[in-house]
Write a protein that holds these residues in place. Structure first.
Motif, PDB file in Angstrom:
ATOM      1  N   UNK A  25     -20.583  22.632 -10.366  1.00 47.70           N
ATOM      2  CA  UNK A  25     -21.809  22.346 -10.536  1.00 47.70           C
ATOM      3  C   UNK A  25     -22.581  23.244 -11.399  1.00 47.70           C
ATOM      4  N   UNK A  26     -24.004  22.481 -11.654  1.00 49.16           N
ATOM      5  CA  UNK A  26     -24.797  23.448 -12.412  1.00 49.16           C
ATOM      6  C   UNK A  26     -25.893  23.959 -11.471  1.00 49.16           C
ATOM      7  N   UNK A  27     -26.146  25.341 -11.379  1.00 53.28           N
ATOM      8  CA  UNK A  27     -27.069  25.840 -10.293  1.00 53.28           C
ATOM      9  C   UNK A  27     -28.152  26.397 -11.165  1.00 53.28           C
ATOM     10  N   UNK A  28     -29.277  26.101 -10.876  1.00 53.43           N
ATOM     11  CA  UNK A  28     -30.605  26.622 -11.497  1.00 53.43           C
ATOM     12  C   UNK A  28     -31.133  27.387 -10.897  1.00 53.43           C
ATOM     13  N   UNK A  29     -32.070  28.224 -11.743  1.00 53.17           N
ATOM     14  CA  UNK A  29     -33.142  29.258 -11.011  1.00 53.17           C
ATOM     15  C   UNK A  29     -34.455  28.750 -11.394  1.00 53.17           C
ATOM     16  N   UNK A  30     -34.918  27.781 -12.353  1.00 53.39           N
ATOM     17  CA  UNK A  30     -36.202  27.336 -12.659  1.00 53.39           C
ATOM     18  C   UNK A  30     -36.144  26.056 -12.722  1.00 53.39           C
ATOM     19  N   UNK A  31     -37.453  25.190 -12.348  1.00 49.63           N
ATOM     20  CA  UNK A  31     -37.423  24.018 -12.646  1.00 49.63           C
ATOM     21  C   UNK A  31     -37.157  23.535 -14.191  1.00 49.63           C
ATOM     22  N   UNK A  32     -37.453  24.248 -15.084  1.00 49.23           N
ATOM     23  CA  UNK A  32     -36.974  24.086 -16.397  1.00 49.23           C
ATOM     24  C   UNK A  32     -35.207  23.935 -16.679  1.00 49.23           C
ATOM     25  N   UNK A  34     -33.351  23.200 -14.207  1.00 43.86           N
ATOM     26  CA  UNK A  34     -33.091  21.917 -13.372  1.00 43.86           C
ATOM     27  C   UNK A  34     -33.168  20.769 -14.513  1.00 43.86           C
ATOM     28  N   UNK A  35     -34.164  20.686 -15.048  1.00 46.20           N
ATOM     29  CA  UNK A  35     -34.451  19.365 -15.900  1.00 46.20           C
ATOM     30  C   UNK A  35     -33.485  19.528 -17.085  1.00 46.20           C
ATOM     31  N   UNK A  36     -33.104  20.570 -17.751  1.00 46.90           N
ATOM     32  CA  UNK A  36     -32.310  20.661 -18.816  1.00 46.90           C
ATOM     33  C   UNK A  36     -30.742  20.081 -18.338  1.00 46.90           C
ATOM     34  N   UNK A  37     -30.358  20.785 -17.270  1.00 50.15           N
ATOM     35  CA  UNK A  37     -29.143  20.331 -16.525  1.00 50.15           C
ATOM     36  C   UNK A  37     -29.180  18.684 -16.222  1.00 50.15           C
ATOM     37  N   UNK A  38     -30.348  18.282 -15.679  1.00 47.89           N
ATOM     38  CA  UNK A  38     -30.137  16.827 -15.445  1.00 47.89           C
ATOM     39  C   UNK A  38     -30.114  16.044 -16.611  1.00 47.89           C
TER      40      UNK A  38
END
Length: 92
Positions: A25-32, A34-38
């Protein structure tokens, strides 16, 4: 790098290792983040005929690994430099 080093269409499996402990998985801390991962997953999806199952989730709790897991690549004589293109090797 993650999506280049595993088959992101296999849930709970990395190579021949199987089980929920091998979920990727890719686990994000910020919305930015999340957007990059997606965006990365969406761009890679075109290369597969089955869905990518790498999970993208917000970090709830971060548990640091035990000391013997720290600097794992360097202990095995591999580079841990950011953007390093060296293939990750397993060692026992």
């Amino acid at each position: 790098i993650l999506l280049n080093s595993i088959n992101p269409t296999l849930k709970n499996q990395v190579g021949n290792d199987r089980g929920t402990q091998y979920r990727h998985g890719i686990y994000f801390h910020t919305e930015e983040q999340r957007e990059i991962a997606q965006s990365l997953i969406d761009s890679r999806q075109e290369q597969f005929t089955v869905p990518i199952v790498t999970e993208v989730k917000g970090v709830d709790v971060f548990w640091p690994a035990e000391n013997y897991h720290q600097r794992y690549l360097e202990k095995g004589g591999q580079s841990a430099e950011k953007n390093c293109e060296e293939t990750v090797r397993c060692y026992g």
